[in-house]
Design an enzyme around this catalytic site. Structure first.
Site, PDB file in Angstrom:
ATOM      1  N   LYS A   1     -59.768 -68.239 -48.014  1.00  0.00           N
ATOM      2  CA  LYS A   1     -60.387 -67.375 -48.754  1.00  0.00           C
ATOM      3  C   LYS A   1     -61.568 -66.837 -48.616  1.00  0.00           C
ATOM      4  O   LYS A   1     -61.978 -65.498 -48.611  1.00  0.00           O
ATOM      5  CB  LYS A   1     -60.102 -68.122 -50.201  1.00  0.00           C
ATOM      6  CG  LYS A   1     -58.667 -68.604 -50.694  1.00  0.00           C
ATOM      7  CD  LYS A   1     -58.709 -69.186 -51.817  1.00  0.00           C
ATOM      8  CE  LYS A   1     -59.455 -70.681 -52.137  1.00  0.00           C
ATOM      9  NZ  LYS A   1     -59.008 -71.639 -51.277  1.00  0.00           N
ATOM     10  N   THR A   2     -62.421 -67.816 -48.261  1.00  0.00           N
ATOM     11  CA  THR A   2     -63.751 -67.169 -48.167  1.00  0.00           C
ATOM     12  C   THR A   2     -63.986 -66.483 -46.917  1.00  0.00           C
ATOM     13  O   THR A   2     -64.780 -65.379 -46.889  1.00  0.00           O
ATOM     14  CB  THR A   2     -64.639 -68.584 -48.182  1.00  0.00           C
ATOM     15  OG1 THR A   2     -64.772 -69.351 -49.214  1.00  0.00           O
ATOM     16  CG2 THR A   2     -66.501 -68.215 -48.014  1.00  0.00           C
TER      17      THR A   2
ATOM     18  N   ASP B   1     -65.887 -64.640 -54.648  1.00  0.00           N
ATOM     19  CA  ASP B   1     -65.344 -65.770 -54.192  1.00  0.00           C
ATOM     20  C   ASP B   1     -65.186 -66.768 -55.457  1.00  0.00           C
ATOM     21  O   ASP B   1     -65.950 -66.692 -56.295  1.00  0.00           O
ATOM     22  CB  ASP B   1     -66.371 -66.369 -53.157  1.00  0.00           C
ATOM     23  CG  ASP B   1     -65.428 -67.506 -52.233  1.00  0.00           C
ATOM     24  OD1 ASP B   1     -64.162 -67.908 -52.599  1.00  0.00           O
ATOM     25  OD2 ASP B   1     -66.178 -67.840 -51.185  1.00  0.00           O
ATOM     26  N   GLU B   2     -64.645 -68.032 -55.246  1.00  0.00           N
ATOM     27  CA  GLU B   2     -64.325 -69.145 -56.122  1.00  0.00           C
ATOM     28  C   GLU B   2     -64.292 -68.489 -57.624  1.00  0.00           C
ATOM     29  O   GLU B   2     -64.916 -68.995 -58.731  1.00  0.00           O
ATOM     30  CB  GLU B   2     -65.789 -69.971 -56.051  1.00  0.00           C
ATOM     31  CG  GLU B   2     -65.879 -70.531 -54.689  1.00  0.00           C
ATOM     32  CD  GLU B   2     -65.425 -71.887 -54.452  1.00  0.00           C
ATOM     33  OE1 GLU B   2     -64.658 -72.356 -55.132  1.00  0.00           O
ATOM     34  OE2 GLU B   2     -65.717 -72.307 -53.408  1.00  0.00           O
TER      35      GLU B   2
ATOM     36  N   GLN C   1     -59.071 -76.097 -57.855  1.00  0.00           N
ATOM     37  CA  GLN C   1     -60.402 -76.531 -57.560  1.00  0.00           C
ATOM     38  C   GLN C   1     -61.346 -75.947 -58.490  1.00  0.00           C
ATOM     39  O   GLN C   1     -62.489 -75.715 -58.437  1.00  0.00           O
ATOM     40  CB  GLN C   1     -60.803 -75.721 -56.303  1.00  0.00           C
ATOM     41  CG  GLN C   1     -60.158 -76.414 -54.958  1.00  0.00           C
ATOM     42  CD  GLN C   1     -60.682 -75.850 -53.815  1.00  0.00           C
ATOM     43  OE1 GLN C   1     -61.924 -76.103 -53.421  1.00  0.00           O
ATOM     44  NE2 GLN C   1     -59.864 -75.007 -53.006  1.00  0.00           N
TER      45      GLN C   1
ATOM     46  N   ARG D   1     -62.404 -81.222 -48.268  1.00  0.00           N
ATOM     47  CA  ARG D   1     -63.361 -80.841 -47.393  1.00  0.00           C
ATOM     48  C   ARG D   1     -63.243 -81.623 -46.095  1.00  0.00           C
ATOM     49  O   ARG D   1     -64.101 -81.140 -45.011  1.00  0.00           O
ATOM     50  CB  ARG D   1     -64.861 -81.240 -48.166  1.00  0.00           C
ATOM     51  CG  ARG D   1     -65.200 -81.003 -49.539  1.00  0.00           C
ATOM     52  CD  ARG D   1     -65.150 -79.576 -49.794  1.00  0.00           C
ATOM     53  NE  ARG D   1     -64.135 -79.323 -50.288  1.00  0.00           N
ATOM     54  CZ  ARG D   1     -63.377 -77.993 -50.114  1.00  0.00           C
ATOM     55  NH1 ARG D   1     -64.137 -76.853 -49.649  1.00  0.00           N
ATOM     56  NH2 ARG D   1     -62.353 -77.556 -50.737  1.00  0.00           N
TER      57      ARG D   1
HETATM   58  P1  ATP Z   1     -61.747 -73.741 -49.920  1.00  0.00           P
HETATM   59  O1  ATP Z   1     -60.580 -73.544 -50.885  1.00  0.00           O
HETATM   60  O2  ATP Z   1     -62.360 -74.954 -49.704  1.00  0.00           O
HETATM   61  O3  ATP Z   1     -62.789 -72.784 -50.744  1.00  0.00           O
HETATM   62  P2  ATP Z   1     -61.255 -71.552 -48.166  1.00  0.00           P
HETATM   63  O4  ATP Z   1     -59.824 -71.239 -48.758  1.00  0.00           O
HETATM   64  O5  ATP Z   1     -62.230 -70.573 -48.627  1.00  0.00           O
HETATM   65  O6  ATP Z   1     -61.430 -73.026 -48.683  1.00  0.00           O
HETATM   66  P3  ATP Z   1     -62.164 -71.242 -45.477  1.00  0.00           P
HETATM   67  O7  ATP Z   1     -63.670 -72.089 -45.813  1.00  0.00           O
HETATM   68  O8  ATP Z   1     -62.397 -69.650 -45.512  1.00  0.00           O
HETATM   69  O9  ATP Z   1     -61.349 -71.645 -46.593  1.00  0.00           O
HETATM   70  O10 ATP Z   1     -61.529 -71.487 -44.216  1.00  0.00           O
HETATM   71  C1  ATP Z   1     -61.547 -73.164 -44.075  1.00  0.00           C
HETATM   72  C2  ATP Z   1     -61.653 -73.107 -42.610  1.00  0.00           C
HETATM   73  O11 ATP Z   1     -60.536 -72.643 -41.794  1.00  0.00           O
HETATM   74  C3  ATP Z   1     -62.897 -72.700 -42.048  1.00  0.00           C
HETATM   75  O12 ATP Z   1     -63.547 -73.606 -41.042  1.00  0.00           O
HETATM   76  C4  ATP Z   1     -62.441 -71.360 -41.539  1.00  0.00           C
HETATM   77  O13 ATP Z   1     -63.138 -70.731 -40.289  1.00  0.00           O
HETATM   78  C5  ATP Z   1     -61.049 -71.786 -40.728  1.00  0.00           C
HETATM   79  N1  ATP Z   1     -59.918 -70.693 -40.799  1.00  0.00           N
HETATM   80  C6  ATP Z   1     -59.669 -69.777 -41.725  1.00  0.00           C
HETATM   81  N2  ATP Z   1     -58.616 -68.974 -41.518  1.00  0.00           N
HETATM   82  C7  ATP Z   1     -58.537 -69.148 -40.174  1.00  0.00           C
HETATM   83  C8  ATP Z   1     -57.880 -68.365 -38.920  1.00  0.00           C
HETATM   84  N3  ATP Z   1     -56.974 -67.229 -39.368  1.00  0.00           N
HETATM   85  N4  ATP Z   1     -57.884 -68.792 -37.941  1.00  0.00           N
HETATM   86  C9  ATP Z   1     -58.866 -69.738 -37.614  1.00  0.00           C
HETATM   87  N5  ATP Z   1     -59.698 -70.464 -38.416  1.00  0.00           N
HETATM   88  C10 ATP Z   1     -59.423 -70.249 -39.715  1.00  0.00           C
HETATM   89 MG    MG Z   2     -64.007 -70.972 -49.958  1.00  0.00          MG
END
Ligand code: ATP
Ligand code: MG
Length: 749
Positions: free
Chosen positions: A43-44, A230-231, A261, A626
């Site tokens: 997402k981030t 975000d969040e 979350q 995490r």
């Molecule tokens: P959270 O719910 O904990 O906030 P999130 O959904 O925001 O997590 P991110 O932090 O954006 O997730 O991504 C999680 C990890 O996965 C990061 O290390 C990111 O670089 C990696 N990642 C996300 N998408 C891809 C992708 N398409 N290919 C490779 N790595 C990815």
């Molecule tokens: Mg995130």
């Protein structure tokens, strides 16, 4: 700024770096967009790429984009990522938290609603002071129906419903509520007179400005063509309103989040904002991300199994192509000391063993800050560099330094620094100048400053002290004389307890309306606790007197603080609360204190509302998710938190992790030394109780010993006595090792 690549190249990169739904979310510009997806699904990453896409491919000016993050740290990281993707700093791009963005808008344009551009922002302590004054002005300072903290809570709730003092008064249907309304009105007056805004005001005033002054509102609506948040699951009502106000017209708003979350309900977050996002935005497009890129299958399985115990949630699918990985390690330990010992030992093994993990790749999460102390001590003892996030290192906290200053001055009546620090705590009407006069006089007379205080009446004339200050100094010095007289008769921790109580310090904290002071009370208790434990550990031949024990204790701490300072940066093990870990990721995660009453926290265990337990479970879900490579959950059979040792039960959250995703790790004491043995886990039955070897054979330098792994050696040095001692042994085969006697199972030969 010069784009690193042209638009089509950047698009190609996006196709490589994002999966199809992520790509869709990052490039969709058809109106409001919601990305509701599980942890680690990118997402981030979507927000970050979307910002870069808008600028680099759609050609928007950076100032046309507004990205909102949950913390300042997250804002900095996003800024850096975007900069990397674009190959330069996009000038004019706004990335920040809601509070920082609102403060910025108000500084620039708040004048239109009468806000001074140089307003100050009141933190909690300032707010408390203001509400106390407000109460006094309403002649209700003696009214103890509510504490200042509760008043502030009421005021904050009213503000978040957009009710000013007048609206509050109009609705007040009890005399009590009318009183609160008057205090609220006074509080606002004080803030205004001081040109101050509290945290709530930042958001509310900004919404008011955008809403009510159309010329200003239009500027920002025109400026921000795209809004990204975000969040979003942890936004409150005013924040969601602000987004809506800014997006009115173009509707180009993209919010991402995960209802599982949402962990800030207690602070006013409304998860409904994300769950019912479509209610406020017509033609909403929703994208779901289901692939997790962060964690192993085992970690994901453990977290997903856990969160399924929550009833009120959007069911989400989450899968990973990643490795199977290791099951979540569940470690049962006898007490909180062995917990710290085990966790830090494991961190050291991961660092020195075949994993070669950097300390910066590991994090210890705990539920409350007071848990951090033992980890700090254990890290310091082992020479593991560590950093505490979101809080001061225990011994550097103000309240701890204050209490230690009392102890220092008791031991050293000439300690001017400690004297200065505490002579006026609690207030004895001794101003800065008066204190300096006494210090000078003591210097001139060549007597300890505490002695000068004791003789304030006598030296007062020379020093030019008023009778009131003389009395103040004497009162202060008398306390110390009293504590001196107790010294031989009490254990050191009781003496410290007496100091804390009789000096009035504890009362000061307990009566303070500042919510931070509640935590301070707990920290001070934790300090007393640590003196008690220190004393328990001392096994000196002759019983030491109270003051020498205290002296040793202070020395011990002084060493720890030095280590703290040396290791503030660089490759350091990270210690933080689970709350502050949101959004972050670490290869190795330790979750400590997984016990009923601690995690889930007492309040939720006792609460009649199932939502409270669900929030704790979400917090646990945040913690586990995490982890990238491995997660360990530890619990102790008994725990002394504050000054009470209690038997504890393992957290229900451990049981809620499906058995196929967890395994019990037996603390293999044979391997628990300072060597770099690879981590050898033994898979055993869950219910095997933890066994700990106890041998009472004593060693002295020169003894010849054998060790199961290291073989034959000669004892060089023994540090400490009994179970807690450390033995340096020169082994024939492997050289010099320092071992904890308790766990080393050495045999004399
Ligand atoms: P959270 O719910 O904990 O906030 P999130 O959904 O925001 O997590 P991110 O932090 O954006 O997730 O991504 C999680 C990890 O996965 C990061 O290390 C990111 O670089 C990696 N990642 C996300 N998408 C891809 C992708 N398409 N290919 C490779 N790595 C990815
Ligand atoms: Mg995130």
């Amino acid at each position: 700024m010069k784009p690193k690549s042209n638009a089509s190249e950047f698009l190609k990169q996006m196709q490589r770096d994002l999966n199809p739904p992520q790509y869709e979310a990052a490039t969709y510009t058809g109106g409001p967009l919601l990305v509701l997806a599980g942890a680690g699904s990118g997402k981030t990453r979507v927000i970050t790429y979307r910002v870069a896409y808008l600028i680099s491919v759609l050609g928007l000016a950076p100032w046309n984009v507004l990205a909102v993050t949950f913390t300042n740290k997250a804002a900095r990281e996003m800024q850096e990522r975007v900069q990397g993707l674009l190959g330069g700093m996009p000038r004019g791009l706004w990335i920040g938290t809601f509070h920082s963005i609102c403060a910025r808008i108000l500084r620039m344009d708040g004048k239109a609603i009468g806000i001074d551009p140089n307003f100050v922002i009141y933190d909690t302590a300032d707010q408390s002071a203001a509400v106390k004054r407000a109460r006094a002005q309403c002649q209700m300072e003696k009214d103890n129906r509510v504490t200042p903290a509760q008043l502030l809570y009421q005021i904050s709730r009213a503000k978040n419903r957009f009710e000013g003092p007048d609206e509050y008064a109009a609705k007040a249907d009890s005399p009590f509520d009318q009183d609160v309304a008057r205090i609220y009105a006074e509080y606002q007056k004080i803030l205004r007179a001081n040109r101050a805004l509290d945290f709530d005001d930042l958001l509310l005033e900004c919404v008011r400005l955008i809403r009510s002054v159309s010329s200003v509102g239009d500027v920002y609506r025109k400026r921000f063509h795209h809004i990204l948040v975000d969040e979003y699951q942890d936004t409150n009502i005013p924040q969601s309103l602000l987004v809506r106000e800014l997006a009115r017209g173009h509707g180009q708003v993209c919010v991402v989040g995960d209802d599982d979350q949402s962990i800030y309900r207690w602070r006013g977050a409304a998860v409904e904002n994300i769950l019912f996002f479509g209610r406020d935005y017509a033609d909403l497009k929703t994208v779901r991300l289901e692939q997790n890129y962060r964690s192993t299958q085992m970690i994901l399985g453990a977290a997903s199994g856990l969160i399924q115990h929550n009833k009120s949630r959007h069911v989400k699918t989450l899968w990973t192509e990643g490795e199977t990985g290791e099951k979540a390690g569940i470690v049962r330990l006898p007490d909180e000391h062995s917990e710290a010992y085990w966790i830090c030992g494991q961190a050291q093994r991961l660092h020195e063993g075949r994993e070669k993990a950097a300390y910066g790749d590991m994090a210890i999460f705990y539920r409350i800050n007071a848990q951090s102390r033992l980890f700090e001590e254990e890290c310091a003892r082992r020479g593991i560099p560590y950093t505490i996030v979101g809080g001061l290192a225990f011994y550097q906290r103000k309240e701890i330094k204050d209490v230690l200053a009392f102890a220092r001055l008791l031991l050293n009546p000439a300690d001017v620094v400690s004297f200065e620090r505490i002579v006026n705590i609690p207030r004895r009407k001794l101003g800065e100048k008066t204190v300096q006069k006494l210090i000078h006089t003591a210097g001139d007379m060549n007597i300890p400053v505490l002695e000068a205080a004791r003789r304030a009446n006598e030296v007062g004339a020379t020093a030019g002290l008023s009778p009131a200050s003389r009395a103040g100094f004497e009162e202060f010095a008398n306390l110390f004389e009293h504590w001196q007289s107790l010294a031989g008769r009490l254990p050191a921790y009781e003496l410290v307890e007496k100091i804390v109580v009789e000096s009035g310090y504890m009362k000061l904290l307990e009566e303070s309306p500042d919510p931070q002071d509640e935590a301070r009370v707990e920290n001070v208790k934790e300090l007393i606790n640590s003196v008690a434990l220190f004393e328990e550990k001392l096994e000196t031949p002759a019983p030491l007197d109270t003051l020498s024990i205290l002296q040793q204790y202070l020395e011990n701490i002084a060493l720890i603080s030095d280590v703290d300072q040396m290791n503030e940066s660089g490759d350091a093990l990270i210690l933080m609360t689970v709350h502050s870990a949101k959004g972050l990721e670490f290869p190795y995660v330790f979750m400590a204190g997984m016990e009923e009453g601690l995690f889930p926290y007492r309040r939720a265990v006792e609460s009649p509302h199932p939502e409270d337990m669900e929030e704790e479970r979400r917090l646990c879900y945040v913690g586990i998710t995490r982890a990238k490579k491995a997660v360990y959950l530890t619990y102790a059979d008994s725990r002394q938190l504050y000054n009470l040792r209690e038997k504890t039960l393992p957290s229900r959250f451990i049981d809620e992790i499906p058995p196929k995703y967890r395994e019990h790790i037996i603390w293999n004491t044979d391997l628990d030394s300072w060597d770099n043995e690879p981590d050898q886990r033994e898979e055993q039955e869950e219910s095997v109780p933890h066994t700990r070897s106890r041998r009472d054979n004593r060693f002295s330098p020169g003894d010849m010993v054998t060790h199961r792994t290291f073989g034959f050696g000669v004892v060089l040095e023994v540090d400490g006595e009994g179970d807690r001692s450390y033995i340096t042994v020169e082994f024939q085969e492997v050289g010099r090792k320092v071992l904890a006697q308790q766990y080393a199972k050495l045999r004399k030969v």
